[in-house]
Design a protein around this motif. Structure first.
Motif, PDB file in Angstrom:
ATOM      1  N   ASN A 200       0.760  -1.220   0.198  1.00 26.83           N
ATOM      2  CA  ASN A 200       0.186   0.018   0.023  1.00 26.83           C
ATOM      3  C   ASN A 200       0.745   1.270   0.126  1.00 26.83           C
ATOM      4  OD1 ASN A 200      -2.471  -1.487   0.100  1.00 26.83           O
ATOM      5  ND2 ASN A 200      -2.114  -1.828   2.429  1.00 26.83           N
ATOM      6  N   GLY A 201       2.195   0.957   0.053  1.00 29.30           N
ATOM      7  CA  GLY A 201       3.049   2.541   0.173  1.00 29.30           C
ATOM      8  C   GLY A 201       2.893   2.986   1.247  1.00 29.30           C
ATOM      9  N   MET A 202       3.440   4.289   1.364  1.00 28.40           N
ATOM     10  CA  MET A 202       3.419   5.122   2.492  1.00 28.40           C
ATOM     11  C   MET A 202       3.337   6.435   2.162  1.00 28.40           C
ATOM     12  SD  MET A 202       7.643   5.845   3.570  1.00 28.40           S
ATOM     13  CE  MET A 202       8.500   6.391   2.456  1.00 28.40           C
ATOM     14  N   LEU A 203       2.635   7.422   2.994  1.00 28.69           N
ATOM     15  CA  LEU A 203       2.601   8.759   2.928  1.00 28.69           C
ATOM     16  C   LEU A 203       3.382   9.505   3.987  1.00 28.69           C
ATOM     17  CD1 LEU A 203      -1.342   8.915   2.818  1.00 28.69           C
ATOM     18  CD2 LEU A 203       0.341   8.974   0.879  1.00 28.69           C
ATOM     19  N   VAL A 204       4.224  10.355   3.397  1.00 32.51           N
ATOM     20  CA  VAL A 204       5.010  11.418   4.201  1.00 32.51           C
ATOM     21  C   VAL A 204       4.382  12.739   4.260  1.00 32.51           C
ATOM     22  CG1 VAL A 204       7.145  12.246   4.905  1.00 32.51           C
ATOM     23  CG2 VAL A 204       7.215   9.936   4.017  1.00 32.51           C
ATOM     24  N   ASN A 205       3.677  12.987   5.417  1.00 35.60           N
ATOM     25  CA  ASN A 205       3.205  14.324   5.477  1.00 35.60           C
ATOM     26  C   ASN A 205       2.225  14.627   4.423  1.00 35.60           C
ATOM     27  OD1 ASN A 205       4.879  15.268   7.696  1.00 35.60           O
ATOM     28  ND2 ASN A 205       6.637  15.902   6.281  1.00 35.60           N
ATOM     29  N   GLY A 206       1.339  13.464   4.137  1.00 33.77           N
ATOM     30  CA  GLY A 206       0.082  13.543   3.061  1.00 33.77           C
ATOM     31  C   GLY A 206       0.380  13.269   1.819  1.00 33.77           C
ATOM     32  N   VAL A 220       4.687   9.999   9.064  1.00 31.42           N
ATOM     33  CA  VAL A 220       4.771   8.803   8.176  1.00 31.42           C
ATOM     34  C   VAL A 220       3.409   7.818   8.388  1.00 31.42           C
ATOM     35  CG1 VAL A 220       6.016   7.008   7.160  1.00 31.42           C
ATOM     36  CG2 VAL A 220       7.153   8.922   8.199  1.00 31.42           C
ATOM     37  N   LYS A 221       2.674   7.731   7.347  1.00 36.02           N
ATOM     38  CA  LYS A 221       1.367   6.891   7.580  1.00 36.02           C
ATOM     39  C   LYS A 221       1.732   5.659   6.711  1.00 36.02           C
ATOM     40  CE  LYS A 221      -3.721   6.878   7.060  1.00 36.02           C
ATOM     41  NZ  LYS A 221      -4.880   7.792   6.729  1.00 36.02           N
ATOM     42  N   ILE A 222       1.304   4.674   7.260  1.00 35.37           N
ATOM     43  CA  ILE A 222       1.263   3.264   6.834  1.00 35.37           C
ATOM     44  C   ILE A 222       0.086   2.564   7.099  1.00 35.37           C
ATOM     45  CG2 ILE A 222       3.884   2.951   6.183  1.00 35.37           C
ATOM     46  CD1 ILE A 222       4.046   1.149   8.724  1.00 35.37           C
ATOM     47  N   GLY A 223      -0.675   1.930   6.186  1.00 38.63           N
ATOM     48  CA  GLY A 223      -2.102   1.577   6.543  1.00 38.63           C
ATOM     49  C   GLY A 223      -2.866   2.520   7.040  1.00 38.63           C
ATOM     50  N   ARG A 224      -3.537   2.376   8.373  1.00 41.76           N
ATOM     51  CA  ARG A 224      -4.213   3.356   9.019  1.00 41.76           C
ATOM     52  C   ARG A 224      -3.291   3.965  10.203  1.00 41.76           C
ATOM     53  NH1 ARG A 224      -9.938   2.773   8.938  1.00 41.76           N
ATOM     54  NH2 ARG A 224     -10.011   3.688  11.050  1.00 41.76           N
ATOM     55  N   THR A 225      -2.147   3.432  10.183  1.00 43.50           N
ATOM     56  CA  THR A 225      -1.244   3.939  11.436  1.00 43.50           C
ATOM     57  C   THR A 225      -0.328   5.135  11.074  1.00 43.50           C
ATOM     58  OG1 THR A 225      -1.280   1.784  12.258  1.00 43.50           O
ATOM     59  CG2 THR A 225       0.560   3.255  12.913  1.00 43.50           C
ATOM     60  N   ILE A 226      -0.469   6.305  12.008  1.00 43.23           N
ATOM     61  CA  ILE A 226       0.304   7.356  11.667  1.00 43.23           C
ATOM     62  C   ILE A 226       1.542   7.358  12.707  1.00 43.23           C
ATOM     63  CG2 ILE A 226       0.673   9.919  11.765  1.00 43.23           C
ATOM     64  CD1 ILE A 226      -2.366  10.054  11.179  1.00 43.23           C
ATOM     65  N   MET A 227       2.879   7.515  12.220  1.00 43.09           N
ATOM     66  CA  MET A 227       3.880   7.705  13.023  1.00 43.09           C
ATOM     67  C   MET A 227       4.590   8.860  12.998  1.00 43.09           C
ATOM     68  SD  MET A 227       5.571   3.881  11.697  1.00 43.09           S
ATOM     69  CE  MET A 227       5.439   4.199   9.973  1.00 43.09           C
ATOM     70  N   THR A 228       5.005   9.491  14.221  1.00 43.17           N
ATOM     71  CA  THR A 228       5.560  10.855  14.167  1.00 43.17           C
ATOM     72  C   THR A 228       6.872  11.046  14.495  1.00 43.17           C
ATOM     73  OG1 THR A 228       3.443  11.765  14.621  1.00 43.17           O
ATOM     74  CG2 THR A 228       5.176  13.178  15.171  1.00 43.17           C
ATOM     75  N   VAL A 229       7.958  11.524  13.810  1.00 45.52           N
ATOM     76  CA  VAL A 229       9.323  11.601  14.145  1.00 45.52           C
ATOM     77  C   VAL A 229       9.509  12.854  15.033  1.00 45.52           C
ATOM     78  CG1 VAL A 229      11.591  11.780  13.145  1.00 45.52           C
ATOM     79  CG2 VAL A 229      10.131  10.169  12.127  1.00 45.52           C
ATOM     80  N   HIS A 230      10.320  12.439  16.083  1.00 44.92           N
ATOM     81  CA  HIS A 230      10.635  13.878  16.984  1.00 44.92           C
ATOM     82  C   HIS A 230      12.279  13.711  16.937  1.00 44.92           C
ATOM     83  CE1 HIS A 230       6.677  14.444  18.579  1.00 44.92           C
ATOM     84  NE2 HIS A 230       6.541  12.877  18.696  1.00 44.92           N
ATOM     85  N   LEU A 231      12.787  15.028  16.440  1.00 50.49           N
ATOM     86  CA  LEU A 231      14.237  15.161  16.617  1.00 50.49           C
ATOM     87  C   LEU A 231      14.638  15.879  17.556  1.00 50.49           C
ATOM     88  CD1 LEU A 231      14.924  15.490  12.823  1.00 50.49           C
ATOM     89  CD2 LEU A 231      15.068  13.341  14.131  1.00 50.49           C
ATOM     90  N   GLY A 232      15.749  15.503  18.442  1.00 53.24           N
ATOM     91  CA  GLY A 232      16.087  16.393  19.604  1.00 53.24           C
ATOM     92  C   GLY A 232      15.156  16.619  20.571  1.00 53.24           C
ATOM     93  N   ASP A 233      14.374  15.662  20.837  1.00 54.20           N
ATOM     94  CA  ASP A 233      13.168  15.443  21.625  1.00 54.20           C
ATOM     95  C   ASP A 233      13.765  15.657  23.158  1.00 54.20           C
ATOM     96  OD1 ASP A 233      10.424  15.419  21.931  1.00 54.20           O
ATOM     97  OD2 ASP A 233      10.454  13.765  23.124  1.00 54.20           O
ATOM     98  N   SER A 234      12.924  16.287  24.078  1.00 58.67           N
ATOM     99  CA  SER A 234      13.573  16.509  25.231  1.00 58.67           C
ATOM    100  C   SER A 234      13.118  15.611  26.105  1.00 58.67           C
ATOM    101  CB  SER A 234      12.972  18.029  25.937  1.00 58.67           C
ATOM    102  OG  SER A 234      11.694  18.013  25.875  1.00 58.67           O
ATOM    103  N   GLU A 235      12.012  14.696  25.937  1.00 62.61           N
ATOM    104  CA  GLU A 235      11.605  13.566  26.837  1.00 62.61           C
ATOM    105  C   GLU A 235      12.418  12.426  26.612  1.00 62.61           C
ATOM    106  OE1 GLU A 235       7.352  13.521  26.670  1.00 62.61           O
ATOM    107  OE2 GLU A 235       7.049  15.534  26.811  1.00 62.61           O
ATOM    108  N   THR A 236      12.461  11.583  27.760  1.00 64.70           N
ATOM    109  CA  THR A 236      12.983  10.211  27.432  1.00 64.70           C
ATOM    110  C   THR A 236      11.981   9.214  27.168  1.00 64.70           C
ATOM    111  OG1 THR A 236      14.403  10.721  29.320  1.00 64.70           O
ATOM    112  CG2 THR A 236      14.176   8.319  28.915  1.00 64.70           C
TER     113      THR A 236
END
Length: 242
Positions: A200-206, A220-236
């Motif tokens: 089904n491919g992937m969508l990056v920011n739509g 990044v969306k694959i199937g019905r699942t959305i994954m969000t990338v955080h860079l330099g995130d301040s939380e463990t």
């Protein structure tokens, strides 16, 4: 006796008469059960001739007065509502993508006796070892984090493969996800995502792309699942265990 009647009978056996009196002029548990069934029916998506995907997380919004009456019974009722939903799903050939949850929340715009339901299909996410975000490792080992359905996973070089199969580093129980769907490639401070020839491919920011360089907040969306990338995130990263 249909499933709703069995559910109502079980509630009568489980809950004291004080509970029944409290709810006499308010929202009735069997009404919530019927509404949850309709929520599944109205949102079922066809996977195959005999299988349909339905939501697995449900938020029941109630007036503050009704929610107050529910205090002390919400856990038991939630468990029975989940059992009733699973029975309904079995009878209708419905498929849940992850654990079924029913939560109760107050809504200021609702009056006594009124309620509404919000739902979504949220895939179960599992992984193993440091590649999937083992929180025993210091976050100094990586500045990139992948957030999926509320769980957070460290992205370390060389990266990780996301898919539905057991061979994936991060497994997502989503029927629209291939066994090995995408790979997040980590090189220094840079993160890329590459489609691995998925169905089904992937969508990056739509936008549907085969490969993309990711920025902080990229989705990044694959199937019905959305994954969000955080860079330099301040939380463990907690890998969903917080």
């Amino acid at each position: 006796m249909n499933s709703l009647q069995r559910f109502e009978h079980k509630l009568e056996e489980m809950i004291s008469s004080a509970f029944a009196r409290a709810f006499r002029s308010a929202v009735q548990p069997v009404e919530i059960a019927a509404a949850l069934q309709r929520e599944c029916d109205n949102n079922a998506q066809i996977l195959s001739r005999d299988r349909r995907l339905v939501p697995n997380t449900f938020h029941v919004e109630l007036a503050a007065s009704d929610l107050e009456r529910l205090q002390g019974y919400d856990d038991a009722m939630g468990r029975d509502l989940i059992d009733q939903l699973k029975d309904h799903a079995d009878a209708q050939g419905y498929v849940f993508t992850g654990p079924v949850t029913v939560d109760f929340e107050a809504a200021e715009d609702l009056t006594t006796g009124r309620f509404r339901i919000r739902s979504k299909a949220e895939a179960q996410v599992t992984g193993s070892g440091a590649a999937a975000g083992d929180d025993r490792h210091s976050r100094s080992a990586s500045r990139a984090v992948l957030e999926v359905n509320g769980s957070r996973h460290v992205l370390r070089a060389p990266g990780l493969v996301v898919g539905r199969g057991t061979e994936a580093d991060l497994r997502i129980n989503d029927p629209g996800v291939s066994r090995q769907h995408v790979e997040f490639v980590v090189t220094g401070d840079d993160v890329e995502v590459v489609d691995l020839g998925s169905t089904n491919g992937m969508l990056v920011n739509g936008t549907k792309v085969p490969r993309a360089t990711l920025r902080d907040g990229s989705q990044v969306k694959i199937g019905r699942t959305i994954m969000t990338v955080h860079l330099g995130d301040s939380e463990t990263p907690d890998d969903g265990r917080s």
